[in-house]
Design an enzyme around this catalytic site. Structure first.
Site, PDB file in Angstrom:
ATOM      1  N   LYS A 139       9.523   5.842  65.395  1.00 60.86           N
ATOM      2  CA  LYS A 139      10.924   5.684  64.969  1.00 60.86           C
ATOM      3  C   LYS A 139      11.731   6.960  65.207  1.00 60.86           C
ATOM      4  O   LYS A 139      12.903   6.908  65.527  1.00 60.86           O
ATOM      5  CB  LYS A 139      10.981   5.324  63.478  1.00 60.86           C
ATOM      6  CG  LYS A 139      10.378   3.965  63.172  1.00 60.86           C
ATOM      7  CD  LYS A 139      10.391   3.655  61.689  1.00 60.86           C
ATOM      8  CE  LYS A 139       9.436   4.477  60.876  1.00 60.86           C
ATOM      9  NZ  LYS A 139       8.017   4.203  61.099  1.00 60.86           N
TER      10      LYS A 139
ATOM     11  N   GLY B 117      -2.757  14.712  59.459  1.00 62.96           N
ATOM     12  CA  GLY B 117      -3.686  15.024  60.554  1.00 62.96           C
ATOM     13  C   GLY B 117      -4.878  14.076  60.634  1.00 62.96           C
ATOM     14  O   GLY B 117      -5.752  14.249  61.474  1.00 62.96           O
TER      15      GLY B 117
ATOM     16  N   ASP C  80       3.355   3.591  77.768  1.00 62.85           N
ATOM     17  CA  ASP C  80       2.570   4.285  78.799  1.00 62.85           C
ATOM     18  C   ASP C  80       1.121   4.516  78.380  1.00 62.85           C
ATOM     19  O   ASP C  80       0.252   4.728  79.241  1.00 62.85           O
ATOM     20  CB  ASP C  80       3.225   5.648  79.127  1.00 62.85           C
ATOM     21  CG  ASP C  80       3.421   6.479  77.867  1.00 62.85           C
ATOM     22  OD1 ASP C  80       4.059   5.977  76.918  1.00 62.85           O
ATOM     23  OD2 ASP C  80       2.903   7.610  77.818  1.00 62.85           O
TER      24      ASP C  80
ATOM     25  N   LYS D 299      11.674   9.197  67.581  1.00 60.99           N
ATOM     26  CA  LYS D 299      12.236   9.284  68.936  1.00 60.99           C
ATOM     27  C   LYS D 299      13.429   8.339  69.074  1.00 60.99           C
ATOM     28  O   LYS D 299      14.455   8.711  69.653  1.00 60.99           O
ATOM     29  CB  LYS D 299      11.183   8.936  69.988  1.00 60.99           C
ATOM     30  CG  LYS D 299      11.861   8.730  71.335  1.00 60.99           C
ATOM     31  CD  LYS D 299      11.020   8.355  72.490  1.00 60.99           C
ATOM     32  CE  LYS D 299      11.938   7.862  73.602  1.00 60.99           C
ATOM     33  NZ  LYS D 299      11.321   7.765  74.889  1.00 60.99           N
TER      34      LYS D 299
ATOM     35  N   ASP E  98       4.340   4.925  61.811  1.00 61.76           N
ATOM     36  CA  ASP E  98       4.000   5.697  63.010  1.00 61.76           C
ATOM     37  C   ASP E  98       4.304   4.955  64.301  1.00 61.76           C
ATOM     38  O   ASP E  98       3.598   5.118  65.302  1.00 61.76           O
ATOM     39  CB  ASP E  98       2.509   6.111  62.992  1.00 61.76           C
ATOM     40  CG  ASP E  98       2.132   6.788  61.692  1.00 61.76           C
ATOM     41  OD1 ASP E  98       2.916   7.636  61.247  1.00 61.76           O
ATOM     42  OD2 ASP E  98       1.078   6.451  61.128  1.00 61.76           O
TER      43      ASP E  98
ATOM     44  N   ALA F 232       6.347  10.449  55.149  1.00 57.58           N
ATOM     45  CA  ALA F 232       6.741  10.085  56.515  1.00 57.58           C
ATOM     46  C   ALA F 232       6.590  11.291  57.433  1.00 57.58           C
ATOM     47  O   ALA F 232       6.708  12.428  56.996  1.00 57.58           O
ATOM     48  CB  ALA F 232       8.192   9.623  56.528  1.00 57.58           C
ATOM     49  N   GLY F 233       6.333  11.013  58.695  1.00 62.33           N
ATOM     50  CA  GLY F 233       6.267  12.098  59.661  1.00 62.33           C
ATOM     51  C   GLY F 233       6.827  11.600  60.977  1.00 62.33           C
ATOM     52  O   GLY F 233       6.199  10.803  61.653  1.00 62.33           O
ATOM     53  N   HIS F 234       8.035  12.003  61.279  1.00 67.47           N
ATOM     54  CA  HIS F 234       8.677  11.537  62.503  1.00 67.47           C
ATOM     55  C   HIS F 234       8.637  12.644  63.554  1.00 67.47           C
ATOM     56  O   HIS F 234       9.200  13.712  63.340  1.00 67.47           O
ATOM     57  CB  HIS F 234      10.124  11.113  62.225  1.00 67.47           C
ATOM     58  CG  HIS F 234      10.203   9.911  61.328  1.00 67.47           C
ATOM     59  ND1 HIS F 234      11.376   9.467  60.776  1.00 67.47           N
ATOM     60  CD2 HIS F 234       9.253   9.059  60.916  1.00 67.47           C
ATOM     61  CE1 HIS F 234      11.133   8.400  60.051  1.00 67.47           C
ATOM     62  NE2 HIS F 234       9.846   8.132  60.114  1.00 67.47           N
ATOM     63  N   THR F 235       7.955  12.370  64.660  1.00 66.01           N
ATOM     64  CA  THR F 235       7.856  13.380  65.712  1.00 66.01           C
ATOM     65  C   THR F 235       9.040  13.220  66.663  1.00 66.01           C
ATOM     66  O   THR F 235       9.310  12.127  67.147  1.00 66.01           O
ATOM     67  CB  THR F 235       6.531  13.224  66.476  1.00 66.01           C
ATOM     68  OG1 THR F 235       5.474  13.246  65.527  1.00 66.01           O
ATOM     69  CG2 THR F 235       6.325  14.343  67.481  1.00 66.01           C
TER      70      THR F 235
ATOM     71  N   GLN G  67       8.005   4.699  57.293  1.00 63.69           N
ATOM     72  CA  GLN G  67       6.840   3.821  57.190  1.00 63.69           C
ATOM     73  C   GLN G  67       7.100   2.486  57.904  1.00 63.69           C
ATOM     74  O   GLN G  67       7.944   2.439  58.783  1.00 63.69           O
ATOM     75  CB  GLN G  67       6.433   3.607  55.726  1.00 63.69           C
ATOM     76  CG  GLN G  67       5.804   4.830  55.073  1.00 63.69           C
ATOM     77  CD  GLN G  67       6.819   5.816  54.551  1.00 63.69           C
ATOM     78  OE1 GLN G  67       7.854   5.453  54.052  1.00 63.69           O
ATOM     79  NE2 GLN G  67       6.518   7.078  54.663  1.00 63.69           N
TER      80      GLN G  67
ATOM     81  N   THR H 106       1.590  13.729  59.159  1.00 64.97           N
ATOM     82  CA  THR H 106       1.685  14.386  57.856  1.00 64.97           C
ATOM     83  C   THR H 106       0.346  14.940  57.402  1.00 64.97           C
ATOM     84  O   THR H 106       0.274  16.022  56.839  1.00 64.97           O
ATOM     85  CB  THR H 106       2.241  13.374  56.821  1.00 64.97           C
ATOM     86  OG1 THR H 106       3.505  12.917  57.295  1.00 64.97           O
ATOM     87  CG2 THR H 106       2.405  13.993  55.445  1.00 64.97           C
TER      88      THR H 106
HETATM   89  P1  IMP Z   1       1.557   7.218  50.153  1.00 65.36           P
HETATM   90  O1  IMP Z   1       2.860   6.809  50.728  1.00 65.36           O
HETATM   91  O2  IMP Z   1       1.236   8.663  50.410  1.00 65.36           O
HETATM   92  O3  IMP Z   1       1.400   6.816  48.724  1.00 65.36           O
HETATM   93  O4  IMP Z   1       0.402   6.408  50.946  1.00 65.36           O
HETATM   94  C1  IMP Z   1       0.229   5.004  50.824  1.00 65.36           C
HETATM   95  C2  IMP Z   1      -0.228   4.420  52.143  1.00 65.36           C
HETATM   96  O5  IMP Z   1       0.836   4.481  53.078  1.00 65.36           O
HETATM   97  C3  IMP Z   1      -1.401   5.167  52.787  1.00 65.36           C
HETATM   98  O6  IMP Z   1      -2.199   4.237  53.499  1.00 65.36           O
HETATM   99  C4  IMP Z   1      -0.712   6.094  53.768  1.00 65.36           C
HETATM  100  O7  IMP Z   1      -1.554   6.488  54.834  1.00 65.36           O
HETATM  101  C5  IMP Z   1       0.419   5.200  54.236  1.00 65.36           C
HETATM  102  N1  IMP Z   1       1.573   5.950  54.732  1.00 65.36           N
HETATM  103  C6  IMP Z   1       2.496   6.618  54.014  1.00 65.36           C
HETATM  104  N2  IMP Z   1       3.425   7.155  54.819  1.00 65.36           N
HETATM  105  C7  IMP Z   1       3.101   6.821  56.062  1.00 65.36           C
HETATM  106  C8  IMP Z   1       3.696   7.055  57.348  1.00 65.36           C
HETATM  107  O8  IMP Z   1       4.740   7.691  57.490  1.00 65.36           O
HETATM  108  N3  IMP Z   1       3.045   6.532  58.409  1.00 65.36           N
HETATM  109  C9  IMP Z   1       1.908   5.798  58.285  1.00 65.36           C
HETATM  110  N4  IMP Z   1       1.320   5.552  57.135  1.00 65.36           N
HETATM  111  C10 IMP Z   1       1.908   6.049  56.016  1.00 65.36           C
END
Ligand code: IMP
Length: 425
Positions: A16, A299, A330, A18, A13, A39-42, A223, A297
């Site tokens: 990346k 919330g 910022d 952006k 988070d 992963a969740g890329h905004t 990640q 991903t």
């Molecule tokens: P998993 O990847 O769903 O198995 O989660 C394993 C750990 O990685 C957990 O603590 C998740 O919250 C963290 N995690 C997985 N993907 C992300 C991400 O894109 N950003 C931040 N934490 C993540």
């Protein structure tokens, strides 16, 4: 052979999405090489705001080829949802290619993820429950089903029947839940086959060819380093550092010319596991609210803390970071003072590197350096020299502590809210 890797240098988070969206303007190929739809890329650009989970953030540039490499685990339903959501916003995934070697996240992986988390009780990892961990487990256990298996209905049924016999035994006997049906899964996946087949390619060959022709390839990490299976806070981890590129895409390590480490100007973590500079006070709330620190991903509220330079230097070394992208700068604009964690104290000794053991890291106390805040909005600033002196001092101190030059400072979600410092592409 110019490949540029964009790597998360903290616990994910870092912003990346952006950075990739920004740099994709000047490259030919963008590749996801690890992780899955955890992963969740905004991305915020002229088309709107998007939450990308699997599709590389280069998709907004019509001439850029976007690859989901073999190192990614793919949930086909999620991928199709993302393709359809983009289409609704007028973006065709015309240049999207999926590796024939990528592994599938199957419905039993998602079930297993939840059941395993429940079984861990108070030692739960806090996974995203998207089936990512179980899919990677099956990959190494040689029980995986790949995109190339999906392409042929007969082969898929054979492979699935073999794997599901074992999986159903685990589901029914270990977890006491209903078994899954081969026929039903084959039916669901027939639909996925039909829709995804046009995107499937030998993507490793495409990437190597692009590099040999001198085209620019951007490698989009997912990640962060501290969530890496080897270098992160095991067992509270997932994947992957810059070294994973060769495995997750199929190119030589020597192809990587630059490694951009993306660091938030503070630090966050979502899920369980140690985080020495985590805050539990008003500052934490301020960071969370100002920075909208809620998981893209799931919330979930993110845990917030001051910039951890121990993690920072370690991540820079492990990944061979050549330039830093310092994001969400910022968010610190309103703080009277800002702190940086420069070392850990553990049982009377000082640690400059994170210990391997999460139990030890849990007991580490942060040693802070406090600096005056700048208390001036920076979101409209576009040149480093225009930042208030205290803000420049903060940037410089981070550079010193992690021993790596800053290439850009991001002062907002939009592409233009960027202060370029050194040229990347
Ligand atoms: P998993 O990847 O769903 O198995 O989660 C394993 C750990 O990685 C957990 O603590 C998740 O919250 C963290 N995690 C997985 N993907 C992300 C991400 O894109 N950003 C931040 N934490 C993540």
């Amino acid at each position: 052979m110019p490949a540029i890797a964009i790597i998360g240098a903290q616990w994910g988070d870092e912003g990346k999405g952006k950075i990739v969206d920004l740099l994709a303007e000047n490259v030919d190929v963008v590749v996801r090489f690890s992780g899955g739809n955890n992963a969740g890329h905004t991305v915020v650009n002229q088309f709107g705001q998007f939450r990308m989970h699997l599709i590389p953030s280069g998709i907004f540039h019509p001439n850029v080829i976007c690859i989901i490499g073999n190192g990614v685990v793919i949930d086909p339903a999620q991928l199709l949802k993302e393709i359809d959501a983009l289409k609704e916003s007028g973006i065709e995934a015309r240049n999207l290619y999926i590796s024939d070697r990528a592994h599938l996240i199957m419905p039993y992986h998602i079930l297993q993820d939840g059941l395993e988390e429940e079984a861990r009780g108070s030692r739960a990892i806090g996974t995203t429950r998207k089936g990512v961990g179980p899919a990677f487990t099956d990959k190494t256990a040689r029980m995986g089903i790949r995109i190339c298996d999906l392409l042929d209905a007969g082969d898929f049924r054979k492979r699935l029947s073999f794997v599901l016999e074992y999986k159903n035994r685990v589901l029914t006997r270990l977890y006491d839940v209903q078994p899954l049906s081969v026929d039903e899964l084959c039916e669901t996946f027939a639909h996925f086959r039909e829709r995804l087949a046009p995107f499937v390619r030998q993507t490793d060959a495409i990437a190597r060819e692009a590099l040999s022709e001198g085209r620019k390839v951007l490698l989009e990490g997912a990640q962060g380093t501290m969530l890496d299976l080897d270098y992160g806070t095991y067992p509270y981890v997932t994947s992957a550092v810059s070294g994973a590129v060769s495995l997750g895409l199929g190119m030589a390590p020597t192809s990587i010319e630059q490694v951009v480490g993306v660091f938030k100007a503070y630090i966050t973590r979502v899920g369980g596991g140690p985080m020495p500079s985590e805050l539990h006070d008003d500052c934490s709330e301020m960071l969370r609210e100002r920075g909208h620190e809620y998981g893209t991903t799931t919330g979930r509220p993110r845990r917030c803390g001051w910039f951890d330079a121990v993690v920072g230097r370690y991540a820079a070394e492990v990944n061979g970071v050549t330039g830093v992208a310092l994001t969400k700068f910022d968010i610190l604009d309103t703080f009277e003072t800002v702190k940086i964690c420069t070392a850990y104290e553990l049982d009377g000794s000082t640690w400059k590197k994170p210990p391997a053991s999460s139990e030890l890291l849990e007991r580490c106390k942060p040693v802070y350096e406090e600096m005056p805040g700048w208390q001036t909005p920076t979101d409209r600033i576009r040149r480093l020299e225009d930042l208030p002196r205290q803000a420049r001092d903060y940037v410089r101190r981070i550079e010193q502590l992690i021993d790596c030059p800053v290439s850009l400072v991001s002062v907002g979600a939009a592409r233009e809210q960027t202060i370029p410092v050194r040229k990347i592409v």
